[in-house]
Motif scaffolding. Structure first.
Motif, PDB file in Angstrom:
ATOM      1  N   ILE A   1       0.861  -1.179   0.000  1.00 29.91           N
ATOM      2  CA  ILE A   1       0.000   0.000   0.000  1.00 29.91           C
ATOM      3  C   ILE A   1       0.900   1.232   0.000  1.00 29.91           C
ATOM      4  N   PHE A   2       0.677   2.104  -0.970  1.00 32.44           N
ATOM      5  CA  PHE A   2       1.463   3.324  -1.104  1.00 32.44           C
ATOM      6  C   PHE A   2       0.566   4.543  -0.954  1.00 32.44           C
ATOM      7  N   SER A   3       1.103   5.583  -0.328  1.00 29.93           N
ATOM      8  CA  SER A   3       0.388   6.838  -0.130  1.00 29.93           C
ATOM      9  C   SER A   3       1.396   7.983  -0.158  1.00 29.93           C
ATOM     10  N   THR A   4       0.947   9.142  -0.611  1.00 26.25           N
ATOM     11  CA  THR A   4       1.785  10.325  -0.448  1.00 26.25           C
ATOM     12  C   THR A   4       1.801  10.648   1.049  1.00 26.25           C
ATOM     13  N   PRO A   5       2.673  11.532   1.504  1.00 24.55           N
ATOM     14  CA  PRO A   5       2.803  11.762   2.945  1.00 24.55           C
ATOM     15  C   PRO A   5       1.699  12.613   3.591  1.00 24.55           C
ATOM     16  N   PHE A   6       0.725  13.055   2.826  1.00 22.72           N
ATOM     17  CA  PHE A   6      -0.323  13.912   3.382  1.00 22.72           C
ATOM     18  C   PHE A   6      -1.319  13.107   4.215  1.00 22.72           C
ATOM     19  N   LYS A   7      -1.902  13.782   5.214  1.00 24.14           N
ATOM     20  CA  LYS A   7      -2.872  13.127   6.103  1.00 24.14           C
ATOM     21  C   LYS A   7      -4.032  12.515   5.322  1.00 24.14           C
TER      22      LYS A   7
ATOM     23  N   LYS B   1      -3.407  -5.734   7.595  1.00 23.20           N
ATOM     24  CA  LYS B   1      -2.247  -5.784   8.504  1.00 23.20           C
ATOM     25  C   LYS B   1      -0.950  -5.456   7.742  1.00 23.20           C
ATOM     26  N   LYS B   2      -1.031  -4.359   6.991  1.00 22.98           N
ATOM     27  CA  LYS B   2       0.102  -3.898   6.177  1.00 22.98           C
ATOM     28  C   LYS B   2       0.484  -2.489   6.589  1.00 22.98           C
ATOM     29  N   GLU B   3       1.742  -2.167   6.379  1.00 22.85           N
ATOM     30  CA  GLU B   3       2.228  -0.810   6.592  1.00 22.85           C
ATOM     31  C   GLU B   3       1.956   0.016   5.340  1.00 22.85           C
ATOM     32  N   ILE B   4       1.681   1.289   5.546  1.00 18.84           N
ATOM     33  CA  ILE B   4       1.524   2.201   4.411  1.00 18.84           C
ATOM     34  C   ILE B   4       2.907   2.755   4.079  1.00 18.84           C
ATOM     35  N   GLN B   5       3.319   2.560   2.840  1.00 23.23           N
ATOM     36  CA  GLN B   5       4.603   3.078   2.380  1.00 23.23           C
ATOM     37  C   GLN B   5       4.383   4.442   1.732  1.00 23.23           C
ATOM     38  N   THR B   6       5.268   5.355   2.023  1.00 25.71           N
ATOM     39  CA  THR B   6       5.145   6.704   1.484  1.00 25.71           C
ATOM     40  C   THR B   6       5.917   6.808   0.167  1.00 25.71           C
ATOM     41  N   TYR B   7       5.293   7.503  -0.786  1.00 23.86           N
ATOM     42  CA  TYR B   7       5.979   7.776  -2.054  1.00 23.86           C
ATOM     43  C   TYR B   7       5.855   9.267  -2.341  1.00 23.86           C
ATOM     44  N   ASP B   8       6.735   9.746  -3.193  1.00 19.64           N
ATOM     45  CA  ASP B   8       6.766  11.152  -3.585  1.00 19.64           C
ATOM     46  C   ASP B   8       5.881  11.334  -4.812  1.00 19.64           C
ATOM     47  N   GLY B   9       4.762  12.013  -4.647  1.00 23.49           N
ATOM     48  CA  GLY B   9       3.818  12.229  -5.736  1.00 23.49           C
ATOM     49  C   GLY B   9       4.392  13.020  -6.899  1.00 23.49           C
ATOM     50  N   SER B  10       5.478  13.755  -6.651  1.00 23.75           N
ATOM     51  CA  SER B  10       6.099  14.529  -7.732  1.00 23.75           C
ATOM     52  C   SER B  10       7.077  13.682  -8.552  1.00 23.75           C
TER      53      SER B  10
ATOM     54  N   LEU C   1      -2.101  -1.145  -3.825  1.00 23.28           N
ATOM     55  CA  LEU C   1      -3.031  -0.032  -3.677  1.00 23.28           C
ATOM     56  C   LEU C   1      -2.186   1.224  -3.610  1.00 23.28           C
ATOM     57  N   VAL C   2      -2.527   2.216  -4.429  1.00 23.96           N
ATOM     58  CA  VAL C   2      -1.819   3.492  -4.440  1.00 23.96           C
ATOM     59  C   VAL C   2      -2.845   4.595  -4.242  1.00 23.96           C
ATOM     60  N   VAL C   3      -2.618   5.431  -3.229  1.00 20.70           N
ATOM     61  CA  VAL C   3      -3.508   6.558  -2.947  1.00 20.70           C
ATOM     62  C   VAL C   3      -2.742   7.842  -3.218  1.00 20.70           C
ATOM     63  N   GLY C   4      -3.346   8.701  -4.018  1.00 20.75           N
ATOM     64  CA  GLY C   4      -2.699   9.957  -4.378  1.00 20.75           C
ATOM     65  C   GLY C   4      -3.690  11.090  -4.466  1.00 20.75           C
ATOM     66  N   HIS C   5      -3.506  11.940  -5.449  1.00 24.62           N
ATOM     67  CA  HIS C   5      -4.251  13.191  -5.548  1.00 24.62           C
ATOM     68  C   HIS C   5      -4.904  13.328  -6.923  1.00 24.62           C
ATOM     69  N   SER C   6      -5.716  14.382  -7.057  1.00 23.84           N
ATOM     70  CA  SER C   6      -6.471  14.609  -8.297  1.00 23.84           C
ATOM     71  C   SER C   6      -5.566  14.757  -9.516  1.00 23.84           C
ATOM     72  N   ASN C   7      -4.333  15.200  -9.302  1.00 25.37           N
ATOM     73  CA  ASN C   7      -3.414  15.397 -10.414  1.00 25.37           C
ATOM     74  C   ASN C   7      -2.339  14.314 -10.502  1.00 25.37           C
ATOM     75  N   THR C   8      -2.240  13.425  -9.519  1.00 23.96           N
ATOM     76  CA  THR C   8      -1.193  12.397  -9.565  1.00 23.96           C
ATOM     77  C   THR C   8      -1.720  11.021  -9.967  1.00 23.96           C
ATOM     78  N   ILE C   9      -2.926  10.684  -9.554  1.00 22.00           N
ATOM     79  CA  ILE C   9      -3.462   9.353  -9.857  1.00 22.00           C
ATOM     80  C   ILE C   9      -3.730   9.186 -11.368  1.00 22.00           C
TER      81      ILE C   9
END
Length: 171
Positions: free
Chosen positions: A72-78, A92-101, A121-129
């Motif tokens: 599971i990947f996410s940008t660092p935002f809340k 039961k997985k850790e969320i890994q942070t990635y740089d959306g830029s 699973l990758v969670v990002g933003h309106s302009n990154t996904i």
């Protein structure tokens, strides 16, 4: 059959098997973070999710349950981390942070032939996904989402190292 021929056949078969294992099947779920708190008291730079967003994050966890994301990947935002948290807790997985830029870095990580991971699973933003979906598709198909667009999920299936299909649906 000579000893040399037997060794050559064995090496050829081994190499074919190695190439087949490098061309993995993968399923990548891409999703924009869910509704953020836009109240007057909310943090303007890094807001938490709204109540509506928290409910949608729970729906997301139920939806992606069938895909069983291994990473599971996410940008660092809340808001992105909070969107991924219900899935991470259930799996039961850790969320890994990635740089959306730096979307190519994430795509390289996901598509690394040495990786044994097949469900992401990758969670990002309106302009990154949408950009990530375009990079994985290797063509410009998707536009950035509007600021008010939430609840869209991309399911990208890679078969034998090649894009098989992309499903885009609401949730």
């Amino acid at each position: 059959m000579s000893k040399f021929t037997v060794i050559w056949i064995f090496l050829t078969i081994s190499m074919l098997g190695a190439n087949e294992s490098l061309a993995q099947n993968k399923t990548i779920i891409l999703v924009r973070h869910v509704e953020k708190d836009s109240s007057p008291t909310a943090d303007k730079v890094d807001p938490d999710l709204s109540e509506e967003g928290k409910a949608r994050a729970e729906r997301l966890a139920k939806l992606v349950k069938r895909y069983k994301p291994h990473e599971i990947f996410s940008t660092p935002f809340k808001r992105t981390r909070q969107t991924a948290e219900p899935v991470a807790k259930r799996r039961k997985k850790e969320i890994q942070t990635y740089d959306g830029s730096k979307p190519t870095d994430l795509v390289q990580t996901i598509m690394d032939p040495a990786s044994k991971t097949v469900h992401y699973l990758v969670v990002g933003h309106s302009n990154t996904i949408p950009s990530l979906a375009n990079l994985l598709a290797k063509k410009e198909i998707f536009r950035n989402l509007l600021e008010t667009e939430y609840g869209v999920i991309w399911v990208i299936r890679i078969r034998r190292g090649v894009l098989d299909r992309i499903e885009v649906r609401p949730y």
